[in-house]
Structure formats: C-alpha cells, structure tokens
Design a protein around this motif. Structure first.
Motif, PDB file in Angstrom:
ATOM      1  N   GLN A 191      25.572  10.915  21.532  1.00 31.94           N
ATOM      2  CA  GLN A 191      25.198   9.497  21.347  1.00 31.94           C
ATOM      3  C   GLN A 191      25.150   9.117  20.047  1.00 31.94           C
ATOM      4  O   GLN A 191      25.398   7.998  19.559  1.00 31.94           O
ATOM      5  N   ARG A 192      24.558  10.121  19.229  1.00 29.64           N
ATOM      6  CA  ARG A 192      24.558   9.446  17.670  1.00 29.64           C
ATOM      7  C   ARG A 192      25.846   9.465  17.178  1.00 29.64           C
ATOM      8  O   ARG A 192      26.099   8.689  16.361  1.00 29.64           O
ATOM      9  N   ASP A 193      26.860  10.329  17.477  1.00 32.24           N
ATOM     10  CA  ASP A 193      28.435  10.105  17.207  1.00 32.24           C
ATOM     11  C   ASP A 193      29.015   8.900  17.657  1.00 32.24           C
ATOM     12  O   ASP A 193      29.585   8.225  16.863  1.00 32.24           O
ATOM     13  N   GLN A 194      28.574   8.552  19.030  1.00 30.66           N
ATOM     14  CA  GLN A 194      29.000   7.171  19.364  1.00 30.66           C
ATOM     15  C   GLN A 194      28.423   6.094  18.724  1.00 30.66           C
ATOM     16  O   GLN A 194      29.016   5.305  18.280  1.00 30.66           O
ATOM     17  N   ALA A 195      27.075   6.237  18.280  1.00 31.05           N
ATOM     18  CA  ALA A 195      26.360   5.282  17.531  1.00 31.05           C
ATOM     19  C   ALA A 195      27.169   4.991  16.192  1.00 31.05           C
ATOM     20  O   ALA A 195      27.327   3.964  15.724  1.00 31.05           O
ATOM     21  N   ARG A 196      27.250   6.019  15.634  1.00 38.75           N
ATOM     22  CA  ARG A 196      27.917   6.134  14.381  1.00 38.75           C
ATOM     23  C   ARG A 196      29.310   5.596  14.425  1.00 38.75           C
ATOM     24  O   ARG A 196      29.808   4.931  13.476  1.00 38.75           O
ATOM     25  N   LYS A 197      30.076   5.977  15.543  1.00 34.97           N
ATOM     26  CA  LYS A 197      31.504   5.224  15.597  1.00 34.97           C
ATOM     27  C   LYS A 197      31.227   3.635  15.982  1.00 34.97           C
ATOM     28  O   LYS A 197      32.176   3.144  15.282  1.00 34.97           O
ATOM     29  N   GLN A 198      30.168   3.311  16.709  1.00 33.91           N
ATOM     30  CA  GLN A 198      30.035   2.001  16.960  1.00 33.91           C
ATOM     31  C   GLN A 198      29.651   1.420  15.576  1.00 33.91           C
ATOM     32  O   GLN A 198      30.369   0.261  15.315  1.00 33.91           O
ATOM     33  N   LYS A 199      28.826   1.888  14.939  1.00 31.58           N
ATOM     34  CA  LYS A 199      28.544   1.276  13.608  1.00 31.58           C
ATOM     35  C   LYS A 199      29.669   1.224  12.749  1.00 31.58           C
ATOM     36  O   LYS A 199      29.839   0.315  11.939  1.00 31.58           O
ATOM     37  N   LYS A 200      30.361   2.350  12.808  1.00 27.88           N
ATOM     38  CA  LYS A 200      31.727   2.174  11.762  1.00 27.88           C
ATOM     39  C   LYS A 200      32.576   1.346  12.290  1.00 27.88           C
ATOM     40  O   LYS A 200      33.082   0.857  11.480  1.00 27.88           O
ATOM     41  N   LEU A 201      32.687   1.043  13.818  1.00 27.19           N
ATOM     42  CA  LEU A 201      33.533   0.247  14.127  1.00 27.19           C
ATOM     43  C   LEU A 201      33.300  -1.048  13.728  1.00 27.19           C
ATOM     44  O   LEU A 201      33.921  -1.989  13.405  1.00 27.19           O
ATOM     45  N   LEU A 202      31.695  -1.381  13.794  1.00 25.84           N
ATOM     46  CA  LEU A 202      31.156  -2.511  13.396  1.00 25.84           C
ATOM     47  C   LEU A 202      31.539  -2.827  12.071  1.00 25.84           C
ATOM     48  O   LEU A 202      32.092  -3.946  11.802  1.00 25.84           O
ATOM     49  N   GLY A 203      31.198  -1.927  11.298  1.00 25.45           N
ATOM     50  CA  GLY A 203      31.652  -2.134   9.666  1.00 25.45           C
ATOM     51  C   GLY A 203      33.022  -2.313   9.567  1.00 25.45           C
ATOM     52  O   GLY A 203      33.360  -3.156   8.739  1.00 25.45           O
ATOM     53  N   LEU A 204      34.026  -1.737  10.519  1.00 20.71           N
ATOM     54  CA  LEU A 204      35.161  -1.873  10.212  1.00 20.71           C
ATOM     55  C   LEU A 204      35.731  -3.370  10.768  1.00 20.71           C
ATOM     56  O   LEU A 204      36.341  -3.826  10.077  1.00 20.71           O
ATOM     57  N   SER A 205      34.871  -3.703  11.604  1.00 18.02           N
ATOM     58  CA  SER A 205      35.148  -5.067  12.122  1.00 18.02           C
ATOM     59  C   SER A 205      34.761  -5.990  11.077  1.00 18.02           C
ATOM     60  O   SER A 205      35.318  -6.881  11.019  1.00 18.02           O
ATOM     61  N   LEU A 257      36.944  -8.409   9.487  1.00 16.89           N
ATOM     62  CA  LEU A 257      36.742 -10.022   9.074  1.00 16.89           C
ATOM     63  C   LEU A 257      36.774 -10.464   7.800  1.00 16.89           C
ATOM     64  O   LEU A 257      37.071 -11.360   7.482  1.00 16.89           O
ATOM     65  N   ILE A 258      35.874  -9.513   6.886  1.00 15.90           N
ATOM     66  CA  ILE A 258      35.850  -9.829   5.580  1.00 15.90           C
ATOM     67  C   ILE A 258      37.419 -10.122   4.947  1.00 15.90           C
ATOM     68  O   ILE A 258      37.854 -10.961   4.404  1.00 15.90           O
ATOM     69  N   LEU A 259      38.170  -8.836   5.388  1.00 11.47           N
ATOM     70  CA  LEU A 259      39.591  -8.864   5.092  1.00 11.47           C
ATOM     71  C   LEU A 259      40.519  -9.795   5.475  1.00 11.47           C
ATOM     72  O   LEU A 259      41.178 -10.493   4.646  1.00 11.47           O
ATOM     73  N   VAL A 260      40.148 -10.164   6.679  1.00 11.14           N
ATOM     74  CA  VAL A 260      40.812 -11.375   7.327  1.00 11.14           C
ATOM     75  C   VAL A 260      40.399 -12.709   6.300  1.00 11.14           C
ATOM     76  O   VAL A 260      41.289 -13.523   6.088  1.00 11.14           O
ATOM     77  N   THR A 261      39.143 -12.790   6.096  1.00  7.23           N
ATOM     78  CA  THR A 261      38.748 -13.911   5.520  1.00  7.23           C
ATOM     79  C   THR A 261      39.319 -13.903   4.145  1.00  7.23           C
ATOM     80  O   THR A 261      39.831 -14.980   3.783  1.00  7.23           O
ATOM     81  N   VAL A 262      39.142 -12.884   3.452  1.00  7.38           N
ATOM     82  CA  VAL A 262      39.862 -12.866   2.179  1.00  7.38           C
ATOM     83  C   VAL A 262      41.353 -12.971   2.139  1.00  7.38           C
ATOM     84  O   VAL A 262      41.869 -13.749   1.459  1.00  7.38           O
TER      85      VAL A 262
END
Length: 943
Positions: free
Chosen positions: A188-202, A206-211
């Motif tokens: 669960q924690r790894d998934q949460a981290r991955k989701q958080k990471k994925l969110l961060g990546l998203s 998004l920032i990169l897309v904006t930039v």
C-alpha cells in the motif's frame, strides 16, 4: 537490540541465473523505502532509507567442498540470505552450502526465497522432480554442526513467476521480509508512493507542458519576430545588394570614366607631341634652331622615338654656337652685326647692339676677351693680317682701333664728313698700315693707322656707294653702286672703269674679290648674283632670284669655295671653279649679317640678328652615311647588333659587309659560281647569312668562316624572297613555282609547302613562327597556319611590302602603284587604318623592331615616319627617289636606298638616342666638335 550487519542481505544463486542475480542486486540497492516506514522498529531492526549494501557472489565457488573464507565472512556479515530459486540453484552444491552455513549461524528465519523458475517442493516420485526449484538445504533444518536433518521447514518464498506473484509483487514481498513489515502495508505504501510520484510527475508534466507551451508560444513569437526580422534582413540584404550592385555599376562607370579620362589625356598628350614634332620640324627648316630645340625638349619623353632623335640631331648641325649677348643682359635679344675669324684662325670676333665686342677661342668656344665699349650699335669690323689689332665702327663713327691681346682702345678716327654721312664699310689696307672707310655718299678715305690722318680720298660722284673690296695684291678696288654698276679703281694706273653688269634698276649691294683675283662676286637688290671674271670681262655664272637678298660673302682662303649669306637666314656654299652650288643651309631663323671662312678652308662662321654666331663645317654633316653607291639590290640587311650592313654588289657577284658606324667595308664574299645573288639577309642571331640565288636554290653561310653550311633545293623555279622566323629556327621562301615553302634552319629539312595559284612574291612570319603571311603576283595576301598548311584568312591587296607587326596582331602591306600603306588585322583581315599622305606610289613599308613606328618610301621623293598605333604622320624626310627604307634593330637609325639625287645608293640615316636628356645632349654636341677637330685639324707631332 538487533545486531549491526555490514550487508543487508546476501544473494545466493547459481551462476546460470546470473541475469536474475544482477537484476535483483541492482533492484534492491536502488529501491527506496517509503517515507512512512523509515525509522519504524520491526523484528529485524529499525527500517532504513535504503537496502544497502547487498552482497552478490559474482563468480562460481572453488572446486573444493568448502566455502571460501570470503563467502563465509560475507555470510557472517549479512542480515539476511536471499536465495534465487530455480532448478539450477536446486542442483547447485554451493547454493546448498551457503544456505547450510547461514542456517548454522542461527538465522534460519532470515532466509528469503525468490522463485524465478521451476516448482517448489516437488516429490521425488513426481515426474516433475527435475523442476524442483528449492535446494535441499532450504527445505530441511540443520543441526548445530550444519548438517541437514529430516525435519522439513516451510521457506518464506516470493514467487516471481507470471502465474504466481509476478515479478513486481514478488520483489515487494521480498523487500517486506527484509525490513520486517507486512506485504500489504509495504504494498500500500509503495502504491501510495507511486501514486504520489505519479501525481508529482503529472504535476511536473503539467508544469512542463505549461512551461513548454509558454516556451512554445514564446518560441513561436520569437519565430514570428525572427521571421519578421528575417524579412527585414532580407529586405535590407536586397537593399544592400542593390546598393552593392549600384556601387559596382558606379565603380565600373568610374573605372570606365577614369580609363576614358586617361585615354583622353593620353590622346591629348599624343596630339600635343605630334604638333610639337611638326612645329619643331618647321622651325628647323626656318633655321630657328633654339626654338626647335626648346620645343623638342618640352615633348613628353614617353612618346619620343626616331623622329624626335632625327630632329634633335638635325636641329643644330653647326659645330659651335655662341651668344654675343648674355641671357641676363638688357640686350639679351640684340643683334650680331658683324663677325670674323682672326687671320690665324685661333679666335673669332663678333660685334653688335649694346656696344658688345667679344672674342672667343675657335676650338673650345671659350670667351677669350670682352671689350668695354659704349652703349652703341657696332656695325663694322676688320682684323689685321697678324691678328694683333682690329677696328670697329658704328654707322656714324668713330672708327676705333683695338689691341686684341690687351683689350685696350688704341685710337679713334672720327667721321669728319660735313653731311654726317653713314659709314657703309671699313677695312685695313696696305698690310694694316692704313684704314679704308667708305660712306654712303660715295667716298672711300684712306687713313694712316699711326696718327689717324687722311692719306687719300676716292670720290664717286653721282653714285651711291654700298660696298668696297680690295684685290688680293691691293692694286685695285672694286666698289658697288646703284644703277647696277660696279667700278674697278686701278691704284697703279690711276684710272677707273665702269661695268654695268647688273640691271640698271637694281643696286649692287655687295662685291667681293676672290683670293687669287680671278673672280669678283657681286649681288644686287633684285636677288641676283653674278660670278664675274675681271680679266675676260665675262659673266661666269648668274643666278636670278634663286636665293634671297645677299648681304655678305666670303671666299675660302684657297679660293675654291664661296659662302654667301642672305637675309632669310640661309647660307649658300659655292664651288668657285665649277661655279656650282654645293649646299644651301638654313643657318639662323633671322637675317644673316656676316659670313666668314676659316683659314683651314673647311669651316666658316655665320652671324645673325638672332644674337648668335655659329661655326659650320663646309660639308655640313647631315648625319647620313653612304655605304654603297651602286648596289645590285635595293634590299639591305642590318645585323642584330646594328654594327654591320649586308649589301649585294657587282651585279650580284659579291656580298659586301660594311661597318654601319664608319661606312668602312669590312670584307666581301665573292660568288664563284655563275649564279648571281638576288637576296641576302642576316639570321636573327647574326651568325649566319641566308643567300638567295637567281635560280631555284638558296644557301645558309657562316658569317665567321664565310663558308656554306647548307644548300637548300626544292623549288622548281626562281626564288623571289626569303626570311627567317623571329627565333631563327625556320626559313620561309617564295617562288615563281607558285609555292611558299617553310624549312628547318638547322637541318635544311622541308617542313611545309604552301601551294598558291600564282607566283608568290613575299612572305613574313608572325612573332611565334606559327603563321606565315604571303602575297602573290596578283596582289593576293593570305595568312597560313604552317603546321596544318591551311589558309586561315585572306587580307587586302599586297605586293611591294608585307610583314607582321612585332606582336603578331597586325599586318603591314603595300599594293602595287598604291599611294598608301595599310595596316590590317591578322585575326580578321580587316583594314585598321591606312597611311595616307604620299603623293605617289609607295615602294616599301616596314615596322620598327618595337612595333611603335612605321617607315615608308615613295616615288614622291620622301621617306615618311608614322605612328604604328593610329597611323599619324610624324615626319617627312626629303631624301630623293627612295624605294627601300628600314629601321635598324635598335630603332636609332634607318638604312635606305635612293635611286637618284644627292643621296644615291645605300645610305644610313642617323638619329640621336631618344633616351638622351638635355645634359647628355650638350655633352654630345661638345664631343661632336671635338671629334671633328681630331679628324680635321693637323697634328703638330705628325708634322
């Protein structure tokens, strides 16, 4: 408290599963524990941030049955043992040993299995027993000695097979065992981290897309701006290119304008030069030598050529010129009224305006003495026979007696006439003991030289007196009067005779006894002159208006010659015995006032209103040297070094070699055979002579040995002409056999035969010897390619002369009976220009060696010099009926053949080196007189 281990885990695997061992090792060491678990205390200790380090055996164990010390040490220092399970590891002895040893350490609970292949816990009786993935040591417990027991264990296993946990979950399960947490919690924690990471990546994406969008928009804006700037740049570039093009056009226009200006300036300079040459020629013919020389020295040096050298050489043919008046004197433009040699000839004296009386040394021209007289016009002089004294007088008198050596005035004899008549002449009489003074009132008075008293007086009533002269023995006196009368007074008999030998309408202005008394020369105001014999009372020669008014005359001391001076500046030299004119010289630009022969009978002086006294050679050097009076051919060849002339003489039986400087014949080559020589020329090297005979043969002769080198045969009829190529390697011949042939000089080999339809007259090579121009009997001119023996083009009608210009670009030719020569293009055959000016048929035309001048001859008795670039006529020489003239190789002289007149024969006409400056020209004139003196003055040592 859990013990500290160096390694988090020890990976045990078969070497055949190396790729799994490598993957697992890298995966574990790079795995990051979720933040929520870091620091949590579990049964294996506090959870750290990383699973590091992990020990992995990279090589197979040694072949011995015991584990190596390094492996055991690593197992001792490892918290967990991870076994990569597969049929390979199940059959690996050393994986078993590593498990057994780790279990013997009492850490069986810390052994984790990671199944990568095969099946776990397969019965020995099962057909799949070969697929067993658990090593034996993993399935059974060990005792304290490390030996397997019969008591089985249930290994903790993470199954990475696809139909089981899968590779990802198996890895998470393995990590959960290593840190001592539950699989679900870690998952669960790894998934949460991955989701958080994925969110961060998203978010980052998004920032990169904006930039990137912003950057893209900016880039687009920049691109638009760049396009706009590029468009501006292109517009600017076009403007710049247009400006450059306009600049280039303007530059070209400027260059063309500059060239045109240079050409205009050059044309103007050239026109000025031509005009100066023509004006100088005119001034020389007028006798205005000083003006002519000044004009010639003002010409542009870059244009000077033979015509300039000829004019400057002929401008002043006198031996010596002196000025009576100094240039800075008030009377710098004053007249010379009388001049005379002393009787010993060592000095000469001149008098004139401003009271000037000067005596010069005859040979050096150095001023000997200047006499102090009043500011008056001295018109008459005479010198005693011992050259110690002289007398001078103005028209009104007095007559002054001077001592030449001291320069002192000895005495004066005043004109005592009541009517103040004008003195018309003075003279010493009775060997210098008396002075005769004649006046225009018809009186001749004799005065004693010692005291100046009158001794005798002769009165001529009713007749004006113009001149008087005493006979050589001083027994008679001839006087000149009006009404065409001369009177002879016989002192011994005391009677007087009248002789009206001239027209009664004319005044006899001059009478002169010959030194031997056999002739009296008289001249009247009607331009008539008479040689009269006083013994027979007969006229021996009379000229009627042939020359201008004579005002002075002088017989040579030997009586052989008479020089007469005229008001037009000319002086005539007569042969007194033959009673014929020897020469007519334009001596001065203004009226002559005196002429006097030197005692050597070779020189005479002239004086003029131009303020100058000149000494002349009786045989004036016209800088023309006669080589051969009666040549057999008009053609003459000059050696390349300009020192020798090759002339055919004695009806073609002899070749004569002359020195062109002295006219001396150096040697002759006689023709021993019956064949006569028609033509001969030097080779370009000057070492050989080409000789054409009157048959169909020609030969090449050595100039040094005078022997034949080759005889050429090949023509079937008479040869008309032959010439060398400029390099001397080829010879061209023309013949009546309708061919022109080209031969090799060194081998006499025939290289080409150029066939014509008629007899070939002339031929000439171009500058590189590749082309030949010929002309035929019917005046057809053709340019041939020698190597291909083909016609290149046809040119204008040619017959008398034909030659390429030195640069090969043009051809110079003359036609039969044509009054002009033509210069035409060697590339097109079109006429460039014609040399128009001759009044009769042109006989010859030749280029100078530098190609800048052309010389032509004609039946109009002239030789003319032309500019070879544009055909301007530069100089006309009246040389007689000439049919051949050619420049020397150095361009400083012309050799010509004259059929009639005083210059008959083969002659060399010289010109001054046109590179001379004025200082060098002055030295040349001095040397010329010195050389004349050396040749004509007797050497005392010899006598």
């Amino acid at each position: 408290m859990s013990p500290k281990y160096k390694y988090k885990a020890f990976i045990s695997y078969s070497h055949q599963d190396k790729k799994w061992g490598d993957w697992l090792h890298k995966k574990l060491e790079s795995y990051r524990i979720p933040k929520g678990l870091i620091g949590k205390k579990t049964k294996v200790g506090e959870v750290g941030k990383r699973l590091f380090p992990i020990f992995r055996d990279r090589e197979e164990l040694p072949t011995s049955n015991e584990l190596g010390l390094a492996i055991k040490t690593a197992l001792d220092e490892s918290s967990h043992l991870i076994v990569v399970c597969s049929p390979n590891s199940a059959n690996s002895t050393w994986v078993n040993e590593e498990i057994k040893y780790f279990k013997s350490l009492g850490r069986s609970d810390n052994i984790l299995s990671f199944i990568v292949d095969g099946k776990p816990n397969v019965s020995t009786k099962s057909p799949y027993k070969d697929q067993e993935c658990f090593p034996e040591a993993l399935k059974y417990q060990v005792d304290s000695d490390g030996n397997l027991t019969s008591q089985m264990t249930e290994p903790i296993a993470a199954d990475s097979r696809k139909d089981k946990d899968g590779k990802g979950n198996a890895f998470i399960k393995l990590v959960a065992g290593l840190v001592g947490v539950g699989f679900d919690e870690l998952k669960q924690r790894d998934q949460a981290r991955k989701q958080k990471k994925l969110l961060g990546l998203s978010i980052l994406s998004l920032i990169l897309v904006t930039v990137m969008t912003a950057l893209t928009l900016r880039a687009m804006n920049q691109q638009i701006e760049a396009e706009r700037q590029r468009a501006k740049a292109m517009t600017a570039q076009k403007v710049a290119e247009q400006a450059r093009e306009n600049e280039s056009v303007q530059r070209k226009k400027a260059v063309l304008a500059q060239r045109k200006a240079v050409q205009v300036q050059r044309n103007a300079e050239w026109t000025a030069y031509v005009n100066q040459i023509n004006l100088a020629d005119s001034k020389i013919k007028q006798g205005d030598i000083v003006t002519a020389e000044n004009i010639l020295w003002r010409t542009n040096p870059k244009f000077r050529n033979w015509e300039w050298g000829r004019l400057i050489l002929n401008a002043d043919c006198s031996l010596l010129t002196v000025n009576l008046h100094e240039k800075n004197s008030y009377f710098h433009s004053g007249h010379v009224e009388k001049a005379s040699f002393t009787h010993d000839g060592k000095r000469f004296l001149a008098v004139g305006t401003g009271g000037q009386i000067k005596i010069w040394d005859t040979n050096s021209g150095q001023l000997f003495r200047k006499f102090n007289s009043r500011n008056e016009i001295i018109r008459w002089i005479d010198i005693t026979s011992d050259s110690s004294k002289f007398i001078s007088s103005t028209e009104e008198g007095p007559v002054r007696i001077w001592d030449i050596q001291s320069g002192k005035e000895l005495m004066q004899i005043k004109n005592e006439s009541e009517k103040k008549s004008k003195i018309i002449d003075i003279s010493f009489f009775k060997k210098g003991n008396q002075i005769a003074i004649g006046t225009n009132e018809g009186v001749v008075t004799l005065y004693d030289i010692e005291d100046g008293t009158p001794q005798y007086q002769y009165q001529f009533d009713d007749n004006r007196l113009f001149s008087f002269d005493f006979s050589p023995n001083e027994t008679k006196m001839v006087t000149s009067h009006n009404n065409g009368i001369i009177q002879i007074t016989d002192f011994s008999k005391g009677h007087r005779q009248y002789f009206p030998i001239h027209s009664e309408k004319a005044n006899v202005v001059y009478s002169k006894y010959a030194p031997k008394g056999g002739t009296i020369f008289t001249a009247d105001s009607a331009r008539n002159s008479i040689f009269w014999n006083p013994i027979s009372k007969e006229v021996e020669l009379q000229t009627r208006g042939q020359f201008n008014n004579c005002i002075s005359a002088s017989f040579s001391p030997n009586g052989n010659f008479l020089a007469t001076a005229c008001v037009d500046g000319t002086v005539q030299v007569w042969d007194n015995w033959k009673k014929g004119l020897v020469s007519n010289i334009r001596a001065h630009p203004l009226s002559l006032t005196a002429v006097d022969f030197h005692p050597d009978n070779k020189r005479f002086l002239t004086a003029s209103h131009d303020g100058k006294v000149r000494i002349w050679d009786r045989q004036v050097d016209e800088n023309i040297i006669l080589l051969e009076l009666r040549p057999s051919s008009r053609e003459v060849s000059i050696s390349p070094d300009n020192s020798k002339a090759l002339v055919i003489s004695k009806n073609g039986k002899e070749l004569s070699i002359f020195n062109t400087h002295s006219s001396q014949k150096l040697f002759s080559i006689s023709q021993e055979s019956s064949k006569a020589i028609r033509f001969s020329t030097f080779s370009p090297c000057g070492e050989k002579i080409l000789t054409v005979y009157d048959d169909s043969t020609f030969s090449l002769r050595s100039l040094k040995t005078r022997k034949n080198l080759f005889s050429f045969e090949g023509h079937s009829d008479r040869i008309n002409f032959a010439s060398f190529s400029p390099d001397g390697k080829l010879i061209a011949t023309t013949s009546n056999d309708k061919s022109a042939k080209v031969w090799e000089t060194e081998t006499a080999k025939l290289l080409a035969s150029l066939e014509h339809n008629e007899s070939v007259i002339l031929a000439s090579f171009d500058c590189d010897g590749k082309n030949l121009v010929t002309c035929s009997e019917n005046q057809n001119s053709i340019i041939w390619n020698i190597r291909e023996a083909k016609i290149k083009l046809s040119g204008p009608r040619s017959f008398n002369s034909l030659m390429f210009s030195p640069d090969g670009a043009s051809v110079l030719s003359t036609g039969r009976y044509n009054k002009s020569a033509r210069v035409w293009s060697a590339n097109t055959g079109k006429i460039k220009f014609a040399l128009n000016g001759h009044l009769s048929a042109v006989n010859s035309a030749f280029y100078s060696s530098d190609g800048t001048r052309i010389v032509t001859t004609s039946n109009d008795d002239t030789i003319r010099i032309w500019d070879a670039n544009n055909g301007d006529e530069l100089l006309i020489l009246n040389a007689g009926r000439c049919d051949f003239a050619k420049f020397f190789p150095n361009g400083k002289s012309i050799v010509f053949h004259c059929k009639f007149g005083p210059n008959r024969g083969i002659n060399v006409m010289k010109a001054l080196d046109f590179k001379y400056d004025r200082e060098k020209y002055g030295e040349f004139k001095k040397n010329r007189y010195s050389n004349w003196l050396n040749l004509n003055t007797p050497n005392p040592k010899r006598s």
